[in-house]
Design an enzyme around this catalytic site. Structure first.
Site, mmCIF file in Angstrom:
data_model
loop_
_atom_site.group_PDB
_atom_site.id
_atom_site.type_symbol
_atom_site.label_atom_id
_atom_site.label_comp_id
_atom_site.label_asym_id
_atom_site.label_seq_id
_atom_site.Cartn_x
_atom_site.Cartn_y
_atom_site.Cartn_z
ATOM 1 N N HIS A 157 0.804 -1.180 0.134
ATOM 2 C CA HIS A 157 0.039 0.192 -0.088
ATOM 3 C C HIS A 157 0.847 1.292 -0.136
ATOM 4 C CE1 HIS A 157 -3.497 -2.650 1.058
ATOM 5 N NE2 HIS A 157 -2.580 -3.136 1.856
ATOM 6 N N SER A 278 14.803 21.041 -16.134
ATOM 7 C CA SER A 278 13.764 21.925 -16.263
ATOM 8 C C SER A 278 14.040 23.158 -16.981
ATOM 9 C CB SER A 278 12.881 22.230 -14.870
ATOM 10 O OG SER A 278 11.967 23.527 -14.983
ATOM 11 N N LYS A 284 16.274 21.117 -10.924
ATOM 12 C CA LYS A 284 15.444 19.862 -11.114
ATOM 13 C C LYS A 284 16.190 18.884 -12.072
ATOM 14 C CE LYS A 284 11.898 19.100 -10.580
ATOM 15 N NZ LYS A 284 10.680 19.310 -11.489
ATOM 16 N N GLU A 291 9.479 8.069 -17.081
ATOM 17 C CA GLU A 291 7.866 8.428 -16.890
ATOM 18 C C GLU A 291 7.592 8.290 -18.298
ATOM 19 O OE1 GLU A 291 8.490 12.031 -13.814
ATOM 20 O OE2 GLU A 291 8.298 12.567 -16.062
#
Length: 457
Positions: A157, A278, A284, A291
């Protein structure tokens, strides 16, 4: 004279925009190697059967190889009005060698021709995917061998559950990929079948030898039914299904890597080569490759659903709907090959932050189940032990402590059977050592798992 292979029956020519809608040359040009390979086998068989002369065969084969060379050199112009790769090749062949090029299509239809091309293509691509999966498995196995003793939090979980070996965790993906590889291998039995010679749907009156072309093209068997040979796209569906499931597994792995690389986790550090920045936030470092792989599952699953819907309700034999079998298949194959290549490089260059993982398993309650098991060893029923440990954990939360930090006097308050050996019992490394069951996360069991994994490669 019409430039269409089927133009003799028609009085009017379609407009250019109709040709564009009907054409498949923009994507089926990917099959040029398979199409020429199939044509060479076909014309060789025609000569072997005395349907063409040896000289005609030689002229056609030379012409086909010249057409292929022109294409590879960028000297072959592909035309929408010629619809597909088959007619573009045949047109270029006739331009090169004259009317004898028109004899290539004797005893053959575009229906069995495209089916042959697609079988050859799918077989070659599936074999390549199997090898790429195996290569990625080697990378996972190498990383696992380096981190059997590295302990990390195991989750259920997305909540910390029990300490596990990092090697044990990533080996889960080795076994997922092993099942994927097995499915692809099994599917080759249904891909490796020759439809060539089925012609349009009913076979041909020419004395062809289908087993000759089967042997030349390296197929394992031939279709027993000519209608089935040109209608079957089960192998496309199966390949798309196998690709989709493999991509789902890669997506699950990608999701974990995305989480592991966050500032909140810091379990791993990705190589700059597999990260991006970024345009506005200079600090970043984004796990964009992971992804993208996670996102591309939508494409491959969409291609599978599209193919199933295309086939639903189609009557026998060939229908133009089947032209829709290629774009999704080509895209899915390119997608999984790219994803496997990227993932292998990403994992091979990924740094596992061992100190951070050591810190996390010493600053959580993932050893709480161990404390309950400890009490069971003291002859306390598990349900009672569960409640006692729950109360100890609550005390820890209220006092900003972890189980290894609880004073012995406090343990005694919760139950007199807790002794000072509890601290040694609760150390994460010892939690793993006690797990000796086959396939478990204990170090001995993981080393055994790695030995077994090597046999699969």
């Amino acid at each position: 004279m019409s430039n269409k292979a089927w133009g003799g029956r028609f009085e009017e020519k379609p407009e250019a925009w109709v040709d564009a809608f009907n054409a498949s040359i923009h994507f089926d040009k990917e099959l040029i190697h398979e199409d020429i390979r199939g044509s060479i086998a076909h014309v060789t068989m025609l000569a072997n059967q005395g349907i063409l002369t040896e000289d005609e065969k030689d002229q056609i084969i030379k012409g086909l190889n010249d057409v292929k060379a022109d294409y590879l050199n960028g000297d072959m112009e592909l035309s929408e009005s010629l619809e597909d790769i088959h007619l573009n090749i045949e047109h270029a062949l006739i331009q090169k060698i004259g009317e004898v090029g028109g004899k290539l299509h004797t005893g053959r239809s575009r229906n069995d021709q495209i089916a042959t091309d697609l079988h050859l293509y799918t077989k070659d691509q599936v074999e390549t995917i199997i090898e790429m999966i195996k290569f990625f498995q080697h990378t996972i196995l190498k990383l696992a061998n380096e981190h059997v003793e590295t302990i990390m939090p195991g989750y259920t979980h997305l909540q910390r559950a029990q300490p596990i070996s990092f090697a044990h965790h990533i080996m889960t993906y080795f076994w997922m990929l092993e099942r994927d590889k097995s499915r692809f291998k099994d599917s080759l039995k249904r891909i490796d079948i020759s439809p060539l010679g089925a012609a349009a749907l009913s076979g041909t009156t020419y004395p062809i030898d289908r087993f000759d072309t089967q042997e030349q093209l390296g197929f394992g068997s031939v279709y027993e039914n000519s209608l089935d040979a040109v209608s079957d796209r089960d192998y496309v569906v199966e390949t798309l299904s196998n690709i989709s499931l493999t991509m789902v597994h890669l997506s699950r792995f990608a999701e974990e890597i995305i989480f592991w690389s966050t500032d909140e986790a810091k379990f791993v550090t990705l190589s700059d080569a597999f990260s991006t920045g970024s345009s506005i936030m200079p600090q970043k470092k984004n796990p964009d490759m992971a992804e993208l792989i996670r996102g591309k599952v939508g494409r491959t699953t969409g291609s599978l659903m599209s193919m199933l819907m295309t086939l639903k309700g189609l009557p026998l034999a060939y229908n133009k709907d089947m032209q829709e079998d290629k774009e999704g298949l080509f895209d899915a194959i390119h997608t999984i090959k790219g994803s496997l290549r990227i993932f292998e490089g990403m994992v091979a260059t990924m740094k596992v932050n061992e100190d951070r993982l050591h810190e996390t398993v010493h600053q959580d309650f993932s050893n709480a189940t161990e404390l309950a098991d400890y009490l069971v060893l003291k002859d306390i029923p598990f349900r009672d032990a569960h409640e006692i440990v729950g109360k100890i954990v609550l005390w820890c939360i209220q006092n900003d402590k972890y189980l290894l930090d609880v004073p012995f006097e406090e343990y005694q308050k919760h139950h007199e059977k807790i002794e000072e050996d509890v601290y040694e019992y609760l150390k994460p490394a010892n939690c793993l050592k006690r797990r000796k069951s086959y396939g478990s996360t204990g170090q001995e069991a993981v080393y055994e798992q790695l030995k077994v994994a090597k046999t699969y490669l």
